[in-house]
Every structure is written in structure tokens, then in C-alpha cells.
Design an enzyme around this catalytic site. Structure first.
Site, PDB file in Angstrom:
ATOM      1  NE  ARG A 203     -31.902  12.368  24.802  1.00 20.49           N
ATOM      2  CZ  ARG A 203     -31.243  11.749  23.826  1.00 20.49           C
ATOM      3  NH1 ARG A 203     -31.792  10.715  23.247  1.00 20.49           N
ATOM      4  NH2 ARG A 203     -30.070  12.143  23.464  1.00 20.49           N
TER       5      ARG A 203
ATOM      6  NE  ARG B  44     -40.167   9.281  29.395  1.00 22.39           N
ATOM      7  CZ  ARG B  44     -39.147   9.359  28.563  1.00 22.39           C
ATOM      8  NH1 ARG B  44     -39.305   9.042  27.283  1.00 22.39           N
ATOM      9  NH2 ARG B  44     -37.971   9.742  28.973  1.00 22.39           N
TER      10      ARG B  44
ATOM     11  CG  ASP C  82     -39.162  20.877  27.922  1.00 22.29           C
ATOM     12  OD1 ASP C  82     -38.474  20.626  28.926  1.00 22.29           O
ATOM     13  OD2 ASP C  82     -38.843  20.504  26.776  1.00 22.29           O
TER      14      ASP C  82
ATOM     15  CB  ILE D  92     -34.548  23.795  21.635  1.00 23.90           C
ATOM     16  CG1 ILE D  92     -34.708  25.183  22.266  1.00 23.90           C
ATOM     17  CG2 ILE D  92     -33.652  22.874  22.472  1.00 23.90           C
ATOM     18  CD1 ILE D  92     -33.413  25.945  22.464  1.00 23.90           C
TER      19      ILE D  92
ATOM     20  CB  CYS E 288     -35.844  10.707  21.538  1.00 25.31           C
ATOM     21  SG  CYS E 288     -36.175  12.441  21.667  1.00 25.31           S
TER      22      CYS E 288
ATOM     23  NE  ARG F 207     -33.358  15.136  23.545  1.00 23.37           N
ATOM     24  CZ  ARG F 207     -34.180  14.928  24.573  1.00 23.37           C
ATOM     25  NH1 ARG F 207     -35.243  14.166  24.419  1.00 23.37           N
ATOM     26  NH2 ARG F 207     -33.915  15.460  25.756  1.00 23.37           N
ATOM     27  N   PRO F 208     -27.810  14.305  20.019  1.00 22.98           N
ATOM     28  CG  PRO F 208     -26.315  15.630  18.828  1.00 22.98           C
ATOM     29  CD  PRO F 208     -27.789  15.370  19.013  1.00 22.98           C
ATOM     30  CB  ILE F 209     -24.383  12.685  24.399  1.00 22.81           C
ATOM     31  CG1 ILE F 209     -23.754  11.364  23.935  1.00 22.81           C
ATOM     32  CG2 ILE F 209     -25.840  12.471  24.771  1.00 22.81           C
ATOM     33  CD1 ILE F 209     -23.612  10.347  25.072  1.00 22.81           C
TER      34      ILE F 209
HETATM   35  C1  EPZ Z   1     -33.040  18.810  28.623  1.00 20.70           C
HETATM   36  O1  EPZ Z   1     -32.749  17.875  27.603  1.00 20.70           O
HETATM   37  C2  EPZ Z   1     -34.411  18.430  29.166  1.00 20.70           C
HETATM   38  N1  EPZ Z   1     -34.347  17.084  29.735  1.00 20.70           N
HETATM   39  C3  EPZ Z   1     -35.443  18.490  28.030  1.00 20.70           C
HETATM   40  O2  EPZ Z   1     -36.718  18.217  28.594  1.00 20.70           O
HETATM   41  C4  EPZ Z   1     -35.450  19.911  27.462  1.00 20.70           C
HETATM   42  O3  EPZ Z   1     -36.362  19.969  26.383  1.00 20.70           O
HETATM   43  C5  EPZ Z   1     -34.040  20.278  26.971  1.00 20.70           C
HETATM   44  O4  EPZ Z   1     -33.099  20.137  28.078  1.00 20.70           O
HETATM   45  C6  EPZ Z   1     -33.926  21.677  26.414  1.00 20.70           C
HETATM   46  O5  EPZ Z   1     -34.274  22.587  27.348  1.00 20.70           O
HETATM   47  C7  EPZ Z   1     -33.817  16.925  30.970  1.00 20.70           C
HETATM   48  O6  EPZ Z   1     -33.369  17.864  31.600  1.00 20.70           O
HETATM   49  C8  EPZ Z   1     -33.802  15.524  31.505  1.00 20.70           C
HETATM   50  P1  EPZ Z   1     -30.051  19.869  25.556  1.00 20.70           P
HETATM   51  P2  EPZ Z   1     -31.246  17.774  27.004  1.00 20.70           P
HETATM   52  O7  EPZ Z   1     -28.795  19.101  25.687  1.00 20.70           O
HETATM   53  O8  EPZ Z   1     -30.262  18.133  28.032  1.00 20.70           O
HETATM   54  C9  EPZ Z   1     -28.216  19.781  21.185  1.00 20.70           C
HETATM   55  C10 EPZ Z   1     -38.759  17.088  28.778  1.00 20.70           C
HETATM   56  O9  EPZ Z   1     -39.767  17.205  28.080  1.00 20.70           O
HETATM   57  N2  EPZ Z   1     -27.103  19.011  21.750  1.00 20.70           N
HETATM   58  O10 EPZ Z   1     -30.211  21.141  26.343  1.00 20.70           O
HETATM   59  O11 EPZ Z   1     -31.132  16.456  26.322  1.00 20.70           O
HETATM   60  C11 EPZ Z   1     -29.538  19.029  21.239  1.00 20.70           C
HETATM   61  O12 EPZ Z   1     -29.662  18.158  20.124  1.00 20.70           O
HETATM   62  C12 EPZ Z   1     -37.392  17.024  28.133  1.00 20.70           C
HETATM   63  O13 EPZ Z   1     -38.760  17.055  30.032  1.00 20.70           O
HETATM   64  C13 EPZ Z   1     -26.037  18.658  20.927  1.00 20.70           C
HETATM   65  O14 EPZ Z   1     -26.031  18.948  19.735  1.00 20.70           O
HETATM   66  O15 EPZ Z   1     -31.277  18.911  25.909  1.00 20.70           O
HETATM   67  C14 EPZ Z   1     -30.548  20.153  21.220  1.00 20.70           C
HETATM   68  O16 EPZ Z   1     -30.754  20.562  19.885  1.00 20.70           O
HETATM   69  C15 EPZ Z   1     -37.521  16.947  26.625  1.00 20.70           C
HETATM   70  N3  EPZ Z   1     -24.993  17.959  21.458  1.00 20.70           N
HETATM   71  C16 EPZ Z   1     -29.847  21.272  21.994  1.00 20.70           C
HETATM   72  O17 EPZ Z   1     -28.446  20.920  22.004  1.00 20.70           O
HETATM   73  C17 EPZ Z   1     -24.960  17.611  22.796  1.00 20.70           C
HETATM   74  O18 EPZ Z   1     -23.966  16.988  23.231  1.00 20.70           O
HETATM   75  C18 EPZ Z   1     -30.308  21.424  23.448  1.00 20.70           C
HETATM   76  O19 EPZ Z   1     -30.335  20.124  24.007  1.00 20.70           O
HETATM   77  C19 EPZ Z   1     -26.038  17.981  23.614  1.00 20.70           C
HETATM   78  C20 EPZ Z   1     -27.093  18.696  23.071  1.00 20.70           C
END
Ligand code: EPZ
Length: 416
Positions: A92, A396, A304, A326, A116, A121-123
């Protein structure tokens, strides 16, 4: 499918070198798309996720050469601004190409990553930010289709701190016209690392590590040589391994300052931790004290590290309450740990862990990256043999983890 077999009960001791950070390398390698030239990256970890992102960049026309842990990426021949479903669903973090491709090619088509194991994990926050910079965004047949004749700097407020959301907008803004101010951003060390990498390429980014990042758009970026920071989650995993096994391990090539919350919690369990420059020495306690943990955005306790810490609490002297704040589904490892004898009760986003005198080995199934690390850790202390299946999850994010643990005295091997 590979599996890892572990004979529990060994004390771990010795020195282990921590590798480059997966979650710093991913956005920094993608940032090469912004640059009209060949960038060189050092201390890049050799991981499945890194290979996946390199495949995606090559699919788009970048030229990639690797030499050990150094990677050269030349994005001058960029031709295809599409990240297909098959690549995105496997990793992702591919959504990180949204910002750079929009900035560089003015258009991009990226498959929506879908959910996942650990959550939806929306964007949406990534897309909201890009729209604030003037991008026209449509969701068509499961793909994000975005275009912008010219990105214009703007002020963007994130509803919640998002790591890759912050990174996407940083990269989109560096070539935008005028100033962009990002508020309520993520503050992880990987964000600071990306700022440093972009600035070495001639960008004007400041504030990473705080909740406000300001970016002054520039015309273009030039090639640079960039070193990837150490992986704080790999380091935290080895710290827990030492605490679990009453071991005595020295981690080298790591950054203690990135592990404040983890070190603080481990000291609370009775572990002795001595930091000196880029090394951390940890001695495990004879009696592990139960402590409570809440996962929070950095600098809070990292999500993590939640699964790994839960294993330590499973063999501690009392009751630990672990709350996961989180992700909405990041307790998948609990049912596997229960198979090893852990006494864990889950209610919503909270797990109550009653420390047990001992765990006993059994076949278990890895379900996501950090859950698989927790199963390896549990195998190190469980009496008898533990067989961890589907270790492709582990590969990974951890480079040669069984070799590193074996060098520390663990009875561990991989069966292909
Ligand atoms: C990053 O994921 C890391 N991955 C994750 O590590 C890590 O667990 C996570 O940050 C939190 O620290 C990478 O850096 C590649 P977020 P990311 O956006 O960016 C919500 C690992 O094990 N959210 O910080 O995808 C989301 O659902 C991985 O190495 C929205 O709602 O995480 C979550 O609840 C797993 N809308 C929270 O925010 C959005 O547009 C934090 O997610 C984006 C996120």
C-alpha cells in the site's frame, strides 16, 4: 511457503547491527520521481517492500541499479504515470507515488490500495490535501485519477496525523507554485528523513518533526546522495528480544533518540538500557514487570511495536493493559499468541494481558508484518518448538532476521 522453526529457552547475547529503515526508504526512494537526474541512496535495507517499490518505479520508466545496500534511481525516462492494482494491493505504500507524479507529470493514475489486515486504512486525507493544491481528483473503476496543470501552494490541515499522507503532500508541494503550509502533520523520524532528503535535492522544506511543515515551491530538483536512517522498529524488536530472554544485547548503527517511548517502557519492565552514541545495550530483567501501553502518533509509543511488546507482557509478573489507538484491527496476533499459552482478553481497542509463567511452543500463522515479528519473539521464550508459517509477511520488513537472531544464540532456522 517458507516457515521459521524456533527452539525456545535460549538467553540472547552479543551484538547486532540495525539496518536501514523500511519506512524511511520507501518515501525517499519514491522522491526520486521528482528529480531530473540520478540519485544514489545508501543503507537501503534489502526487503520485499523495497523490491516492490523498485519494481513499481521501474514499471514507470525509472532506471534502477543496485550495489549491495546502495541503490541508484534515475527518473529522467519517466513515462508511465500509473500504479496498477496488482502492485498497489501487495504494498500500500505505493500510494506514495501520487504526490511526486502529480508534481512531475501533472497527472497520475493509482489503484486505491483497499484495506489490509490491520484496518481499512483509507487515503481520503491524501486526496483532500492534493485537491487543496489544485488537483482534479476522480475515483474511477477502483483507481484514483488525478491531474493538475499546475499545483498551487496552499494551507492544508490534516484531520489526524497521517505518516504517508504527510509524505505525499510534502512531495507534491516541493514543485508547486508558492508556499504550502501543512498543519497537524505526522512527526515521525521518517518525516524528518524525507525533509532532509528533499532539501539535499534543492527543495525548501522546514518544520518536519513538529506539527507544522512549510514548503516553498521550487522550479526543479537536482540529484543527490542520501543515506537512509536506521530502522527504529527493527531496533525495538531486538530490544524486546533481549528483555524477553534475560539476555544482554548491544545494538549498533541505531538511533536511540528515535526510541524514547520504547526505551522508557522497557525500563519500566525492569530492563537495564544504556545508550551511547549510535549503540544501545539492553540487559533483560530476571523478573519482567507488567506495564500498561497506549499506542499513539510519534513521539508516543509506536503502533508498530505493539505486537512485540504484547509478547513481553505475556510472560511478565502481573496484568498489562495495552490499548491500540492507531489502527482498528491490530490485535490479529492475539489468537496466535493464545495458541502458545498467552492469557489475553480483547475488548474493543484494548487488550488485557495476564502474565504467564511460561508459554509452550506450537505451529502458528503470521498474518501481518509486525504480528509475524511477535510470533518469532514468542518462539524465543516458549518451551519447546514453535513453527511460524507464512513468513513472507516477515520478509517485507525484516532483513535476515533469523540469521541475526541465530548470531545472538537463538535456536532458529528457516525451512523453505
Ligand atoms: C505508516 O502507515 C507506516 N507505513 C505504518 O507502518 C505505521 O504503522 C503507520 O504509519 C502509523 O504509524 C509506512 O510508513 C510505509 P497513517 P500509514 O496514515 O501512513 C488513518 C509497518 O508495519 N488515516 O499514519 O498508512 C489510518 O486509517 C507499517 O511498517 C485515515 O483515516 O498510516 C490510521 O488509522 C504498518 N485517512 C491513522 O490514520 C488517511 O487518508 C494513521 O495512519 C490516512 C490515514
Amino acid at each position: 511457503m517458507d516457515k521459521i522453526i524456533i527452539g525456545g529457552g535460549r538467553r540472547l547475547s552479543g551484538r547486532v547491527r540495525i539496518g536501514g529503515a523500511k519506512n524511511a526508504a520507501l518515501p525517499i526512494l519514491v522522491s526520486a520521481l521528482l528529480c531530473d537526474g540520478a540519485n544514489i541512496y545508501d543503507n537501503v535495507p534489502r526487503l520485499q517492500d523495497i523490491e516492490s517499490i523498485q519494481r513499481l518505479l521501474a514499471h514507470m520508466g525509472a532506471r534502477i541499479e543496485t550495489d549491495g545496500s546502495s541503490v541508484q534511481i534515475d527518473a529522467r525516462g519517466l513515462c508511465d504515470a500509473e500504479a496498477p492494482y496488482d502492485l498497489v494491493r501487495k504494498m500500500r505504500a505505493s500510494v506514495l507515488v501520487l504526490g511526486p507524479l502529480l508534481a512531475r507529470l501533472k497527472r497520475v493514475r493509482v489503484s486505491l490500495p483497499g484495506g489490509c489486515a490491520i484496518g481499512a486504512r483509507p487515503i481520503n486525507l491524501h486526496l483532500k490535501g492534493l485537491a487543496r493544491l489544485g488537483a482534479k481528483i476522480d475515483i474511477v473503476h477502483g483507481y484514483v485519477e488525478a491531474e493538475a496543470e499546475c499545483l498551487i501552494g496552499n494551507e492544508i490541515y490534516f484531520d489526524i496525523p497521517t505518516v504517508t499522507g504527510t509524505e505525499n503532500l510534502m512531495m507534491a508541494a516541493v514543485l508547486a507554485q508558492g508556499e504550502t503550509v501543512l498543519r497537524n502533520v505526522a512527526r515521525e523520524p521518517e518525516i524528518i528523513a524525507l525533509e532532509n532528503a528533499l532539501n539535499r535535492m534543492g527543495a525548501k522544506v522546514e518544520g518536519a518533526g513538529t506539527s507544522v511543515i512549510t514548503i516553498e515551491g521550487v522550479e526543479s530538483l537536482h540529484p543527490a546522495r542520501i543515506e537512509i536512517i536506521p530502522d527504529r522498529i527493527e531496533a525495538g524488536t531486538f530490544l524486546v528480544a533481549a528483555a524477553l530472554t534475560q539476555g544482554d544485547i548491544t545494538l549498533t548503527n541505531c538511533e536511540p533518540a528515535h526510541l524514547g517511548a520504547v526505551i522508557d517502557k522497557l525500563r519500566g519492565t525492569g530492563a537495564e538500557i544504556i545508550t551511547d552514541g549510535r549503540t544501545i545495550r539492553v540487559k533483560g530483567p530476571d523478573e519482567i514487570i507488567s506495564v500498561d501501553v497506549k499506542t499513539l502518533p510519534y513521539p508516543g509509543f509506536p503502533t508498530d511495536m505493539q505486537a512485540q511488546f504484547m509478547v513481553l507482557m505475556s510472560v511478565a509478573d502481573g496484568v498489562s493493559v495495552i490499548s491500540e489507538n492507531i489502527f482498528e484491527n491490530r490485535f490479529i496476533h492475539v489468537s496466535e499468541l493464545r495458541r502458545l499459552g498467552a492469557d489475553i482478553t480483547v475488548s474493543g481497542n484494548t487488550a488485557m494481558v495476564r502474565g504467564q509463567a511460561n508459554l509452550t511452543g506450537a505451529p502458528v500463522m503470521a498474518t501481518d508484518l509486525r504480528a509475524s515479528a511477535s510470533l518469532i519473539l514468542a518462539g524465543l521464550v516458549a518451551k519447546g518448538t514453535t513453527e511460524v508459517n507464512r513468513v513472507y509477511h516477515l520478509d517485507r520488513g525484516y532483513e535476515a532476521i533469523e540469521e541475526k537472531f541465530s548470531a545472538l544464540g537463538a535456536d532458529i532456522r528457516r525451512e523453505r
